[in-house]
Design an enzyme around this catalytic site. Structure first.
Site, PDB file in Angstrom:
ATOM      1  N   LEU A  58       0.855  -1.188   0.000  1.00 34.92           N
ATOM      2  CA  LEU A  58       0.000   0.000   0.000  1.00 34.92           C
ATOM      3  C   LEU A  58       0.891   1.238   0.000  1.00 34.92           C
ATOM      4  CD1 LEU A  58      -2.829   1.139   0.093  1.00 34.92           C
ATOM      5  CD2 LEU A  58      -2.791   0.939   2.574  1.00 34.92           C
ATOM      6  N   GLU A  60       1.640   4.269  -2.882  1.00 32.10           N
ATOM      7  CA  GLU A  60       1.390   4.787  -4.228  1.00 32.10           C
ATOM      8  C   GLU A  60       2.680   5.212  -4.927  1.00 32.10           C
ATOM      9  OE1 GLU A  60      -0.346   5.572  -1.543  1.00 32.10           O
ATOM     10  OE2 GLU A  60      -2.280   4.638  -2.040  1.00 32.10           O
ATOM     11  N   GLN A  82      -5.912   2.964  -5.992  1.00 31.74           N
ATOM     12  CA  GLN A  82      -7.269   2.572  -5.599  1.00 31.74           C
ATOM     13  C   GLN A  82      -8.271   3.708  -5.690  1.00 31.74           C
ATOM     14  OE1 GLN A  82      -7.219   0.632  -1.744  1.00 31.74           O
ATOM     15  NE2 GLN A  82      -7.128  -1.373  -2.734  1.00 31.74           N
ATOM     16  N   ILE A  87      -3.427   9.586  -4.803  1.00 26.10           N
ATOM     17  CA  ILE A  87      -2.387   9.648  -5.818  1.00 26.10           C
ATOM     18  C   ILE A  87      -1.278  10.633  -5.442  1.00 26.10           C
ATOM     19  CG2 ILE A  87      -3.358  11.512  -7.239  1.00 26.10           C
ATOM     20  CD1 ILE A  87      -2.587   9.858  -9.705  1.00 26.10           C
ATOM     21  N   PRO A  89       0.839  11.065  -2.900  1.00 24.07           N
ATOM     22  CA  PRO A  89       2.177  10.596  -2.529  1.00 24.07           C
ATOM     23  C   PRO A  89       3.031  10.225  -3.733  1.00 24.07           C
ATOM     24  CG  PRO A  89       0.544   9.635  -1.070  1.00 24.07           C
ATOM     25  CD  PRO A  89      -0.210  10.341  -2.166  1.00 24.07           C
ATOM     26  N   HIS A 129     -12.374   9.867  -0.521  1.00 18.99           N
ATOM     27  CA  HIS A 129     -12.792   8.941  -1.573  1.00 18.99           C
ATOM     28  C   HIS A 129     -13.692   9.615  -2.600  1.00 18.99           C
ATOM     29  CE1 HIS A 129     -11.646   6.383   1.842  1.00 18.99           C
ATOM     30  NE2 HIS A 129     -11.321   5.491   0.938  1.00 18.99           N
TER      31      HIS A 129
END
Length: 327
Positions: A58, A60, A82, A87, A89, A129
């Site tokens: 996990l 990015e 995901q 995005i 990082p 999200h």
């Protein structure tokens, strides 16, 4: 032709490209046996195995970094983030490495990779999200930014993105994954990157949109048509490079423009479209250029009523169309 959902078309494109070219592999968190958080890679692990469907940590920046290295060494990686909210990082890897590698190396190295990201609101996901990141990345030269609005284009555009020799950020409207359906041809076909599409011919106003907002604009155009308003609808499809020819041609035909996007209004992607029309088609303007977008608040709220307040919907788009026609 079979009717498919947006997510089914994306999965089909991935499957066909992996079967066509053994250099194509997919990496991302939980994309293996689980099939991804939205099941975009469902069934592909069993078909292609762990060396081509690679579950990642996990991280990015690591996912994109692995993709860049593999792409520079002859592979064609598809990196899945995901949610677009996470995005950032990987921003340094995408902007300072992937997007600029061809330029900084004097053409010695290219980075043929795709970064797939579900983006946008409307799913009750709240702050982390629901974000729209397209304006941030469309600003970066060397990085193509693509957003499909229907299953046919999703399959054809993703195939083109995988075959492109430079990095492509492929943003997928996750609210439309199963809500948007349409006919998808069987077998191989592509849709060109950098080309917008006039999806509805009209005479009174031009509406520019992409992704989920294009889906809503189609419904709004149908609603106002019953009152005699003729809307021309342009699906931008690729935000960078922008198809200026199609954008300008439609505006010169109608003289009135409405730009719809769900990102924050201030310095959002619609500002670039408005500036282009002012600079290169001012003499054709019959009304102020209008934008309908998300408000300038830090994030899409988790509360359902507040989320509905944030997101442009069919009703508000139709109201904006009527207002522009009446000017």
């Amino acid at each position: 032709m079979a009717e498919k959902t947006l997510i089914e078309a994306i999965r089909e494109a991935l499957d066909e490209e992996m079967a066509r070219d053994e250099r194509v592999f997919i990496t991302g968190t939980d994309i293996g046996p689980r099939g991804g958080v939205f099941l975009a890679t469902q069934g592909l692990y069993a078909k292609y195995g762990p060396t081509r469907i690679i579950d990642s940590p996990l991280s990015e920046s690591s996912i994109v970094g692995v993709g860049i290295g593999a792409a520079m060494n002859g592979m064609r990686p598809v990196c899945e983030i995901q949610f677009a909210d996470f995005i950032h990082p990987a921003y340094n890897q995408i902007v300072n490495e992937a997007a600029r590698m061809f330029y900084r190396s004097g053409g010695q190295y290219c980075v043929p990779m795709v970064i797939r990201c579900p983006y946008g609101g409307g799913m009750g996901g709240g702050l982390y999200h629901s974000q729209s990141v397209e304006a941030t990345f469309a600003h970066v030269p060397g990085l193509k930014v693509v957003i499909p609005s229907n299953p046919h284009d999703a399959k054809g555009l993703l195939k083109s993105a995988i075959r492109d020799d430079n990095p492509v950020l492929f943003l997928e409207p996750k609210k439309g994954y199963r809500a948007i359906k349409g006919e998808v041809p069987a077998g191989d076909y592509t849709e060109p990157l950098g080309k917008a599409k006039v999806t509805r011919q009209g005479q009174d106003i031009t509406v520019y949109a992409y992704g989920m907002m294009h889906f809503y604009c189609q419904q709004a155009a149908e609603a106002v048509a019953r009152a005699g308003i003729s809307v021309e609808l342009v699906d931008l499809r690729t935000l960078n490079p922008l198809d200026k020819e199609t954008v300008l041609a439609s505006f010169k035909k109608t003289g009135k423009a409405l730009i719809v996007y769900e990102d924050n209004r201030f310095l959002g992607y619609g500002a670039e479209i408005a500036a282009l029309l002012c600079e290169e088609a001012f003499e054709h303007m019959d009304a102020p250029i209008m934008r309908l977008a998300g408000p300038d608040v830090p994030a899409v709220p988790y509360s359902r009523p507040l989320q509905d307040w944030f997101m442009p919907d069919v009703h508000r788009i139709a109201e904006a169309m009527r207002k522009l026609v009446a000017y």
